[in-house]
Write an enzyme that holds these catalytic residues in place. Structure first.
Site, mmCIF file in Angstrom:
data_model
loop_
_atom_site.group_PDB
_atom_site.id
_atom_site.type_symbol
_atom_site.label_atom_id
_atom_site.label_comp_id
_atom_site.label_asym_id
_atom_site.label_seq_id
_atom_site.Cartn_x
_atom_site.Cartn_y
_atom_site.Cartn_z
ATOM 1 N N ASP A 199 0.836 -1.203 0.000
ATOM 2 C CA ASP A 199 0.000 0.000 0.000
ATOM 3 C C ASP A 199 0.874 1.257 0.000
ATOM 4 O O ASP A 199 1.623 1.505 0.948
ATOM 5 C CB ASP A 199 -0.906 -0.020 1.242
ATOM 6 C CG ASP A 199 -1.885 1.131 1.260
ATOM 7 O OD1 ASP A 199 -2.838 1.096 0.481
ATOM 8 O OD2 ASP A 199 -1.669 2.067 2.058
ATOM 9 N N ASP A 230 -8.080 5.347 -10.493
ATOM 10 C CA ASP A 230 -8.495 4.081 -9.909
ATOM 11 C C ASP A 230 -8.520 4.147 -8.385
ATOM 12 O O ASP A 230 -7.735 4.868 -7.770
ATOM 13 C CB ASP A 230 -7.504 2.993 -10.358
ATOM 14 C CG ASP A 230 -7.874 1.611 -9.879
ATOM 15 O OD1 ASP A 230 -8.940 1.122 -10.280
ATOM 16 O OD2 ASP A 230 -7.090 1.013 -9.103
ATOM 17 N N HIS A 234 -9.807 4.233 -1.603
ATOM 18 C CA HIS A 234 -8.663 3.724 -0.844
ATOM 19 C C HIS A 234 -7.525 4.741 -0.757
ATOM 20 O O HIS A 234 -6.511 4.464 -0.099
ATOM 21 C CB HIS A 234 -8.145 2.444 -1.495
ATOM 22 C CG HIS A 234 -9.219 1.444 -1.758
ATOM 23 N ND1 HIS A 234 -9.767 0.665 -0.764
ATOM 24 C CD2 HIS A 234 -9.889 1.127 -2.898
ATOM 25 C CE1 HIS A 234 -10.724 -0.098 -1.287
ATOM 26 N NE2 HIS A 234 -10.804 0.159 -2.576
ATOM 27 N N GLU A 260 -12.952 6.400 -10.004
ATOM 28 C CA GLU A 260 -13.688 5.219 -9.562
ATOM 29 C C GLU A 260 -13.776 5.241 -8.042
ATOM 30 O O GLU A 260 -12.784 4.998 -7.355
ATOM 31 C CB GLU A 260 -12.985 3.937 -10.016
ATOM 32 C CG GLU A 260 -13.703 2.685 -9.548
ATOM 33 C CD GLU A 260 -12.769 1.575 -9.095
ATOM 34 O OE1 GLU A 260 -13.191 0.412 -9.128
ATOM 35 O OE2 GLU A 260 -11.626 1.871 -8.667
ATOM 36 N N GLY A 298 -39.609 -8.306 -13.009
ATOM 37 C CA GLY A 298 -40.744 -7.404 -13.092
ATOM 38 C C GLY A 298 -41.145 -6.748 -11.791
ATOM 39 O O GLY A 298 -42.157 -6.037 -11.754
#
Length: 479
Positions: A199, A230, A234, A260, A298
């Site tokens: 990360d 992206d 995060h 995103e 439906g």
């Protein structure tokens, strides 16, 4: 002119290195269909080499130019072919959006031993053990590139944490000594900074400076016109906006950007957009409405299909879509829209006034392989209608739970454009629509749906049938 964005890839494209050439070859066709911009996949080398879709980022500076991760090219082709594809799109008046994946890195060249604290994966605010020594893949030296373009090398200090201890073969989640998760992220799992791989500590000054340097180089090298960002939920919003501001400072272009933020919660999307409104977001709530409507047999309230969506609440900031690479079968976010409803879903984003619609590569061209997707019937016609006919005042008839419709009345000085659309989730029916008095007496053809032509009444109204397929589209003349 109405704009249409194409997501120029899908997840299961063949890894034969032909994609950049394919995009270039299709540039004229895309222009004819009304595509005004193409979002291309991540163009840099991924940890899986030619098998990497691009989100397992290894080297941001290698666009298919250096022998790394088993090949020179990426899944999609070489650096030269990528630049040629951009040039081909530009030659046909089509803008290009580059996919930026900054949250994580994978495929390190060497490991390091670090002190790290094990973290509860279900609540990342909780420590579940004492600090310990682990062996982590955090050294990125890029020997195949050998310092070309940048001599920056990554080590563990450039990251927050990781999910693997090489020394013991354990999978888990560890936070490195002296680090803390960015607090300005989504609060799922307590804190959703960590997504995958190692990360990236985006706000570390040396990392921030490097990513600004890279982004500036990328914009200058490729000539792209905008960005798709992206994994925004995060990454700290503070980093995202600061980095984007710097990119716009160095670019001579507006640099339209869509992010995103994968959440069906409209409030979360609007909070991320904020008062400064510096980027658009994909309308994830609308996608889920399409997904649920397609599977509700439906029982979905079609009259409320835009309820809780970004395009309804803040249309100028909404990029609408039916599906994308993450929603395909086989993916962790799989939520496909059933094929019977896709034509109607595309009509709902392409032929309406609000939102910036994004067409999925697999829905336009099809996709083969483990999870095949057939081209959506009538999609090319819908795209052409958006380009040529979907203009003017919009008149809505979303007053029924099963059968809805709308009309674009066309430009006041042109009686040859305008569209009428009826969508049904319960089979054959009809809807009265107001197409505008300037069309009085005209005969409108059914260009999608196979219904008989309709004559417009003296008041500009007419009854428009819809067949069992669930979608009919009418216009003053065919396309």
């Amino acid at each position: 002119m109405n704009g249409t964005l194409l997501q120029g890839f899908s997840w299961y494209l063949p890894n034969d290195g032909s994609h950049w050439r394919s995009i270039a070859d299709r540039a004229q066709n895309l222009s004819d269909l009304g595509v005004s911009a193409v979002w291309l996949p991540p163009a840099y080398k991924g940890q899986a080499g030619i098998n990497d879709v691009g989100y397992g980022v290894y080297d941001l500076w290698d666009l298919g130019e250096f022998d790394q991760k088993g090949a020179v090219r990426t899944k999609y082709g070489t650096r030269e072919e990528y630049l040629e594809a951009i040039q081909a799109l530009h030659a046909h008046g089509i803008q290009v959006l580059a996919d930026t994946v900054l949250n994580h890195k994978m495929g390190a060249d060497a490991s390091e031993t670090v002190t790290a604290t094990p973290i509860d994966q279900q609540n990342r605010t909780i420590e579940v053990g004492n600090p310990e020594q682990i062996q982590v893949w955090t050294r990125f030296t890029f020997p195949g590139r050998a310092g070309t373009y940048s001599d920056f090398e990554w080590d563990w200090t450039c990251f927050h944490g990781t999910d693997w201890d090489e020394a013991t073969g354990r999978k888990g989640l560890w936070l490195f000594e002296g680090k803390k998760w960015n607090e300005n992220v989504d609060d799922e799992f307590g804190n959703f900074d960590y997504l995958m791989g190692t990360d990236v500590h985006l706000t570390d000054p040396k990392v921030m400076d490097h990513l600004i340097e890279w982004g500036s180089w990328y914009l200058e090298t490729t000539g792209v016109d905008g960005l798709r960002m992206d994994a925004l939920k995060h990454m700290g919003r503070d980093f995202t906006m600061a980095w984007l501001d710097r990119m716009r400072d160095v670019s001579s272009k507006e640099l339209f950007t869509v992010g995103e933020y994968w959440s069906a919660d409209l409030g979360e999307l609007r909070a991320f957009i904020g008062d400064d409104r510096r980027l658009s977001l994909f309308d994830v709530p609308l996608h889920f409405n399409f997904h649920h409507a397609s599977r509700a047999n439906g029982t979905f309230d079609m009259g409320g299909i835009f309820n809780g969506t970004l395009v309804d609440a803040d249309p100028t900031m909404a990029v609408t879509f039916v599906e994308n690479h993450d929603t395909q079968d086989g993916q962790s976010l799989a939520s496909p829209v059933d094929s019977w409803f896709k034509p109607a879903a595309y009509a709902l984003i392409l032929l309406r006034e609000a939102g910036y619609p994004c067409v999925f590569h697999a829905d336009l061209f099809g996709a083969e392989g483990e999870h095949p997707i057939a081209p959506v019937e009538g999609l090319e016609t819908l795209m052409k209608l958006r380009k040529t006919h979907a203009y003017g005042v919009q008149w809505d008839a979303f007053d029924d739970s099963h059968v809805v419709g709308w009309a674009r009345q066309g430009q006041a000085d042109d009686a040859s454009d305008g569209v009428g659309v009826v969508v049904s989730d319960s089979g054959k029916s009809a809807k009265t629509l107001n197409v505008g008095a300037q069309h009085t007496g005209q005969v409108w053809e059914c260009v999608i749906g196979g219904c008989e032509p309709v004559q417009i009444g003296d008041d500009g109204f007419a009854l428009f049938p819809v067949p069992d397929s669930g979608l009919s589209v009418y216009s003053p003349k065919g396309v």
